[in-house]
Structures are given as C-alpha cells and as structure tokens.
Design a protein around this motif. Structure first.
Motif, short mmCIF file in Angstrom:
data_model
loop_
_atom_site.label_atom_id
_atom_site.label_comp_id
_atom_site.label_asym_id
_atom_site.label_seq_id
_atom_site.Cartn_x
_atom_site.Cartn_y
_atom_site.Cartn_z
N CYS A 63 -9.21 4.93 7.04
CA CYS A 63 -8.49 6.05 6.20
C CYS A 63 -7.19 6.30 6.43
CB CYS A 63 -9.50 7.21 5.96
SG CYS A 63 -9.21 8.53 7.35
N ASP A 64 -6.50 6.45 5.41
CA ASP A 64 -4.89 6.95 6.01
C ASP A 64 -4.67 8.10 6.73
OD1 ASP A 64 -5.99 8.71 3.88
OD2 ASP A 64 -4.22 8.72 2.85
N CYS A 98 -15.19 5.57 6.98
CA CYS A 98 -13.98 5.25 7.91
C CYS A 98 -14.36 4.77 9.26
CB CYS A 98 -12.89 6.23 8.03
SG CYS A 98 -11.59 6.05 9.04
N ASP A 99 -13.87 3.78 9.75
CA ASP A 99 -14.52 3.34 11.39
C ASP A 99 -14.22 4.25 12.43
OD1 ASP A 99 -15.25 1.10 10.27
OD2 ASP A 99 -13.28 -0.10 10.65
N PHE A 100 -13.30 5.33 12.28
CA PHE A 100 -12.91 6.40 13.01
C PHE A 100 -13.46 7.68 12.75
CE2 PHE A 100 -9.95 3.09 13.80
CZ PHE A 100 -9.44 3.18 15.16
N CYS A 101 -13.32 8.35 11.48
CA CYS A 101 -13.81 9.71 11.41
C CYS A 101 -14.99 9.62 10.62
CB CYS A 101 -12.77 10.31 10.46
SG CYS A 101 -12.47 9.65 8.77
N ASN A 102 -15.59 8.55 10.11
CA ASN A 102 -16.91 8.26 9.42
C ASN A 102 -17.08 9.11 8.12
OD1 ASN A 102 -19.49 7.17 9.35
ND2 ASN A 102 -20.59 9.13 10.17
N ALA A 144 -2.64 7.49 10.24
CA ALA A 144 -1.31 8.29 10.74
C ALA A 144 -1.63 8.97 11.89
CB ALA A 144 -1.37 9.61 9.50
N ASN A 145 -2.98 9.36 12.52
CA ASN A 145 -3.16 10.02 13.68
C ASN A 145 -3.15 9.25 14.73
OD1 ASN A 145 -3.50 12.33 12.32
ND2 ASN A 145 -5.75 12.37 12.13
N PHE A 146 -3.57 8.06 14.45
CA PHE A 146 -3.71 6.93 15.68
C PHE A 146 -2.85 5.98 15.43
CE2 PHE A 146 -8.07 8.78 14.93
CZ PHE A 146 -8.50 9.09 16.29
N HIS A 158 -10.43 6.82 -5.13
CA HIS A 158 -9.31 6.50 -4.09
C HIS A 158 -9.77 5.82 -2.99
CE1 HIS A 158 -9.10 10.90 -5.80
NE2 HIS A 158 -7.71 10.57 -5.89
N ALA A 159 -10.60 4.78 -3.16
CA ALA A 159 -11.11 3.74 -2.28
C ALA A 159 -9.80 2.72 -1.85
CB ALA A 159 -12.23 2.92 -2.74
N HIS A 160 -8.92 2.67 -2.91
CA HIS A 160 -7.80 1.77 -2.60
C HIS A 160 -6.68 2.14 -1.43
CE1 HIS A 160 -6.16 4.61 -5.59
NE2 HIS A 160 -5.28 4.38 -5.10
N ASN A 161 -7.14 3.42 -0.90
CA ASN A 161 -6.03 4.22 -0.14
C ASN A 161 -6.29 3.44 1.39
OD1 ASN A 161 -4.97 5.51 -2.11
ND2 ASN A 161 -6.07 7.38 -1.80
#
Length: 317
Positions: free
Chosen positions: A308-309, A282-286, A313-315, A293-296
């Motif tokens: 990531c989802d 993920c670009d944010f949380c790494n 939601a957080n940002f 579950h990659a489609h999420n």
C-alpha cells in the motif's frame, strides 16, 4: 487546460488542418455513432477537421443528453455550460452535472429557460447551487407544462424539509406513479458505482428524502443483506438510514451492526468482516484496499501481492 480553451483550440486546429481541403464530408453513419459518444469525445471529435466539427455541431441528436463528469466537471463554468447546451437548439432533455462545483444558480436558470424540454435534471455535488436556485429552475420548467421525470440534488448544501416539500408538487405526478409501482431499494455500493442507475431506469424520482434516524434531508440507503442482524425480530425500517446514521460496508453496502467487528481498509473506508477477508492484503500491514482505491497499491519486483502507499512511504519502498 480550461474547457473553453480546449474547445477554441480544437476549432482552430480544425480550420488550420491542411489535409481538411482534401477530405470529403463525413459518412452518414457518423450521426448514428455520435449520439452515443460521451461529451469529452464529442468535443475532441470537433477538432479533427472542419467537416467533422460542422457535422457534430449540427447534429442536434448528439447534444440532447448532456452528461458532464470527471475530468470536465472540475472546470465547467456557467459560460461554458451555456455554449455546450446551446448546441441542442432548445431541445435538451437530460442535463447531468456531476459534481460541477462552479455552476451557479444564475447559470442553471439561464440553461433551463432556453431548454424547456428538460425532463431529467441531475445536479449531485453541485455545491455552487442553492436550494432556492433549484426550486427556481423547477418552477421555470413547470411553467411550460412539462413535468420533470427525475431530479438529483444530493450534495447541495442546506436542503431542508421545507425545500423538499416545495419541490414535491413539481414532481407529484411521477412520485404518485412511483408509489403505485413500488420503490426500488437504494443500495450504497450500487449508487457509488452507477449514481444515476435508479433514475435512468425510472425506479425513483428524487434522490433525497427525510432520514428516519436524524430527520435530515439526505440520501437514505437500504441494506442488501437478507440476513441483516437489524432485520431479525425488528422492523425493516431499522435498517434504513443515511450514511451518517448507519455505517455501511464500502464493498457490499451492508449496514455494520454495533455488535459486529468493523474492519478498516488502507484508504480508511469501512469494511464488514466478510468483505475484508475476501480482499487482497498489503504484504506489510495486512490491510486491504477497497476496490475503488485498489489502484493506489504498487507491486514490488518479485512479489505476487502489493504494498500500500502508506507502507511505501514508511519503508521507502
């Protein structure tokens, strides 16, 4: 929509189809194709026109191997199962009910009574069944002097060693053949992707056994790693165990040693270090997703990666 409503609607539309009067009988090649179609496609084909509906319903070969999986499994009931299996005219050989929670002991018993030729019975995740119901079905099949080649019962609650010993005599012939030919290892990631592979190939007869770690009746997995730390200087059996006793990587199925750093995916699945490094992050949380579950994840504009989802939601992305 319920499966029964879907089947009824398809039959009604087939009867009311005005173009059906001009349609000729289906080509003979249809019988060669329909035998390979999944259940959902067979039911959908029945609603095209009355000629197709009659051709599919009368073609017994198309209904000899019934596999019910997502999304039909969520709504399958005893009554609908009886209606579907009746199309085999008592010649059903494979009944695979994958996570069909609404099927009961009574429904299963009625099906096996009318289909004594069943030799593959797959019931994983059918939480509406009981061990006693499975034993009753096996006993009914054995009364017709017909041996069951393969049985899947993982996910059915409260199965213990006494139940397993009761089931063994009904599978004894195939169990002895399996012991002579050698057992095919049960790998966690292969079972996740293709649950019936070992059974379809004849590599195993029953999917559960007594776990050597906790002494409970569960699926016991092997480790695919040749250099597994648990095998160095120790018995191979130390690497075998159920998923509750030995944590395994969601990607490669390898057991995660106590001394090895356990990585976590966004979806909370366990990953070994090697697999964690290879997966996109993920670009944010790494954190990565496992492939299941990659489609999420979502791809924001101008980005070559994903978010990531959880971070979405957080940002508020």
């Amino acid at each position: 929509m319920e499966i029964s409503q879907f089947m009824g609607q398809q039959e009604h539309e087939a009867i009311e189809n005005p173009q059906d009067k001009k349609a000729g009988p289906p080509r003979e090649a249809l019988s060669l194709i329909s035998a390979y179609l999944p259940l959902f496609e067979l039911l959908a084909m029945s609603g095209v026109c009355t000629s197709l509906r009659d051709a599919v319903n009368k073609d017994v070969l198309s209904w000899l191997d019934i596999v019910v999986k997502s999304p039909l499994n969520l709504r399958l009931s005893d009554e609908i199962l009886m209606k579907i299996t009746s199309k085999a005219n008592g010649r059903l050989t494979t009944l695979a009910l994958m996570d069909c929670a609404k099927i009961t002991d009574d429904g299963l018993q009625r099906v096996v009574e009318r289909n004594p030729l069943i030799n593959k019975l797959y019931l994983p995740g059918c939480t509406g069944l009981t061990p006693e119901g499975v034993i009753g079905a096996m006993k009914t099949l054995s009364e017709h002097h017909h041996g069951l080649k393969s049985l899947m019962i993982s996910g059915i609650y409260n199965i213990n060693k006494e139940h397993l010993e009761t089931l063994r005599p009904y599978l004894e012939k195939n169990l002895s053949q399996q012991e002579q030919s050698g057992s095919w290892p049960l790998l966690f990631h292969e079972h996740r992707d293709v649950p019936t592979f070992r059974h379809d190939k004849g590599y195993t007869t029953i999917d559960v056994e007594v776990c050597p770690k906790c002494d409970e009746v569960r699926m016991v997995f092997d480790c695919p790693r040749r250099t597994c730390k648990r095998k160095i200087g120790r018995s191979m059996s130390d690497c075998r165990g159920c998923n509750f006793c030995i944590p395994r990587c969601q990607e490669c199925g390898g057991c995660v040693d106590d001394s090895e750093e356990v990585e976590e995916a966004v979806c909370a699945d366990i990953l070994c270090s090697d697999c964690w490094l290879q997966l996109p992050k993920c670009d944010f949380c790494n954190k990565p997703y496992c492939k299941q579950h990659a489609h999420n994840g979502s791809c924001p504009p101008g980005s070559t990666g994903f978010v990531c989802d959880v971070c979405c939601a957080n940002f508020n992305i």
